[in-house]
Design a protein around this motif. Structure first.
Motif, short mmCIF file in Angstrom:
data_model
loop_
_atom_site.label_atom_id
_atom_site.label_comp_id
_atom_site.label_asym_id
_atom_site.label_seq_id
_atom_site.Cartn_x
_atom_site.Cartn_y
_atom_site.Cartn_z
N ILE A 132 -22.52 -58.20 -21.89
CA ILE A 132 -22.20 -57.27 -21.29
C ILE A 132 -22.46 -55.86 -20.24
O ILE A 132 -23.37 -55.30 -21.14
CB ILE A 132 -20.15 -56.17 -21.56
CG1 ILE A 132 -18.77 -55.55 -20.98
CG2 ILE A 132 -21.01 -55.20 -22.62
CD1 ILE A 132 -17.55 -55.02 -21.60
N GLU A 261 -14.93 -57.59 -24.05
CA GLU A 261 -13.87 -58.02 -23.01
C GLU A 261 -14.82 -57.47 -21.41
O GLU A 261 -16.27 -57.83 -22.14
CB GLU A 261 -13.84 -56.33 -22.79
CG GLU A 261 -12.42 -55.38 -23.98
CD GLU A 261 -10.73 -55.86 -23.54
OE1 GLU A 261 -10.80 -55.92 -22.52
OE2 GLU A 261 -10.43 -55.73 -24.45
N GLU A 262 -14.62 -58.23 -20.46
CA GLU A 262 -15.45 -58.13 -19.38
C GLU A 262 -15.97 -56.77 -18.64
O GLU A 262 -16.92 -56.67 -18.71
CB GLU A 262 -14.75 -58.64 -18.21
CG GLU A 262 -14.56 -60.33 -18.67
CD GLU A 262 -13.25 -61.02 -17.29
OE1 GLU A 262 -13.23 -60.20 -16.17
OE2 GLU A 262 -13.30 -62.06 -17.79
N ARG A 263 -14.94 -55.04 -18.94
CA ARG A 263 -15.61 -54.33 -18.36
C ARG A 263 -15.45 -52.88 -19.66
O ARG A 263 -13.96 -53.68 -20.73
CB ARG A 263 -15.08 -53.62 -17.24
CG ARG A 263 -13.97 -54.39 -16.91
CD ARG A 263 -13.19 -54.21 -15.43
NE ARG A 263 -13.46 -54.78 -14.82
CZ ARG A 263 -13.24 -56.06 -14.54
NH1 ARG A 263 -12.12 -56.52 -15.34
NH2 ARG A 263 -14.06 -57.46 -14.00
#
Length: 467
Positions: A132, A261-263
């Motif tokens: 990430i 999570e992607e962000r």
């Protein structure tokens, strides 16, 4: 390595004041003065790594005749004029924060990398991948591919730091190999103001130079308190003013990576705030200028749902005093998603308390991220549909609607015309831009003349270009 300068100060948490005070002591004898940092360094240095990032860049031939416009007109497709690929390598530092090989570094160290390797203090090298990246904090999390039982550094609580605390900076300056410098915490919560956001730092006089980016800033117990990120310098070398991202900010990015999570998701206030100036304090009958004033509310947002109104002055969050807008921004944005946080505010001279829900900003409409290609002037720009979530990520006070530029590719058409991150695309060739899909379609046309209208801050700018 980044270069910057700005200012702010930090308060400590009451729960840690007593414990930290007991650990601090002024040297009482010659023996105290001759104490060594070696035990701390030995425990920490195995977890500090070198980060090697490789990226492929396009390089056009330079010099006559390649720079001559007539040559390019007639021989633009000649093999002699075709851009050549060149491998560019960047060197920085990183910190292993868990035994499975999770590494923290700076985004600007690995930005655009096609291959990443980390080298441990014992000279072993491993390939790593990006898990990430958080542009807002300039923190990226990597994972070593061949996982094993790696040495790691324990995370501390950066809010427990005080100005004057001893710290060590460990990294790989100038590619010399692992280097340790010592200093003190010079200031807390220094702020770098950027076009759309602000970053908060620990300031230290421990020498930090190019290549230290992503390295460890530790306390005297060998715990991570920050990630070395930037220096203020006129010469390019250390002037005794270095900056590190507080570990409480770093922890958010690590937890987002662990959760898949992607962000990074941060709490959404749903309100516009401003610092209480001396003039505002006088007009409201407040003895001294402190706290933040609620100047606008998003309908249905967490602030409105909690009962806050325009004109309220927030003075504490989670029992921590709020002096400035930067104080509130840091204290609020580092709270974990879920549950609520107590807020104390002043309304009409009376002190009141509410519980503010900690929820992420909604992503409506969907961001529909697109890297634009085509014949138009915004080719090479990465654009997003505006939403409260996008505004939160980019550090914008209000979301509004339309399309915003999230990134501009190096050497692209969009960069050459001066397009910047944070610009809102209002219209292209008299077509109102309401979505990234619309912008992509218009930019793909083969028009000979282009007219672009953008909003940059409070200004609306229109410019024309030939195809």
């Amino acid at each position: 390595m980044l270069y910057l300068g700005a200012a702010l100060a930090l308060a400590t948490t009451p729960a840690t004041d007593v414990a930290m005070a007991q650990e601090r002591a002024v040297p009482q004898s010659r023996a105290d003065v001759q104490l060594s940092y070696a035990p701390v360094v030995k425990s920490v240095s195995p977890a500090v790594v070198n980060v090697y990032a490789s990226r492929v860049v396009q390089q056009r031939p330079r010099g006559f005749p390649f720079d001559d416009p007539i040559f390019r007109q007639f021989f633009g497709n000649s093999p002699l004029a075709v851009p050549r690929e060149r491998v560019q390598r960047a060197l920085g530092s990183g910190v292993i924060v868990s035994a499975d090989g999770t590494v923290v570094t700076n985004v600007h160290v690995i930005d655009g990398a096609t291959e990443i390797k980390v080298a441990l203090a014992d000279r072993r090298e491993f390939e790593a991948e990006v898990v990430i990246r958080d542009e807002r904090s300039d923190i990226a999390v990597l994972r070593i591919k061949d996982g094993e039982d790696f040495p790691f550094i324990e995370l501390s609580d950066s809010d427990a730091l005080e100005v004057g605390d001893l710290v060590l900076a460990i990294g790989n300056p100038y590619g010399l190999g692992q280097t340790v410098t010592s200093g003190i915490v010079s200031a807390l919560r220094r702020v770098e103001l950027r076009s759309n956001d602000q970053r908060v730092y620990i300031q230290t006089d421990a020498a930090i130079n190019q290549g230290n980016s992503g390295g460890a800033l530790t306390d005297m117990r060998g715990r991570l308190v920050g990630i070395n990120t930037a220096i203020f310098s006129r010469s390019g070398g250390s002037d005794g003013i270095g900056f590190a991202v507080p570990v409480n900010v770093v922890r958010q990015v690590i937890e987002a990576a662990e959760d898949g999570e992607e962000r990074v998701k941060r709490p959404w206030l749903g309100a516009t705030l401003q610092s209480v100036t001396p003039d505002i304090a006088t007009s409201l009958g407040i003895e001294r200028p402190s706290g933040v004033l609620v100047s606008d509310l998003v309908r249905g947002g967490p602030a409105e749902a909690a009962g806050l109104r325009v004109g309220d002055i927030i003075v504490t969050i989670a029992d921590q005093q709020i002096e400035t807008l930067e104080d509130f921004g840091y204290r609020f944005s580092t709270r974990p998603i879920g549950g609520s946080v107590p807020i104390t505010f002043i309304r009409d001279g009376e002190t009141q308390n509410v519980a503010l829900s900690l929820v992420p900003a909604p992503e409506t409409p969907a961001r529909d991220e697109r890297l634009l290609d085509g014949n138009g002037p915004v080719t090479g720009a990465t654009v997003l549909n505006m939403s409260p979530a996008v505004a939160e990520e980019l550090g914008l006070e209000t979301a509004g609607s339309g399309v915003i530029v999230a990134k501009v590719a190096e050497g692209s058409v969009a960069q050459r015309i001066g397009l910047k991150e944070g610009d809102r695309i209002k219209a292209l060739n008299d077509r109102e831009i309401d979505s990234t899909r619309t912008l992509e379609a218009v930019n793909a046309r083969r028009d000979r003349i282009w007219s672009l209208t953008i909003q940059r801050g409070d200004q609306v700018l229109t410019q024309s270009f030939r195809s």
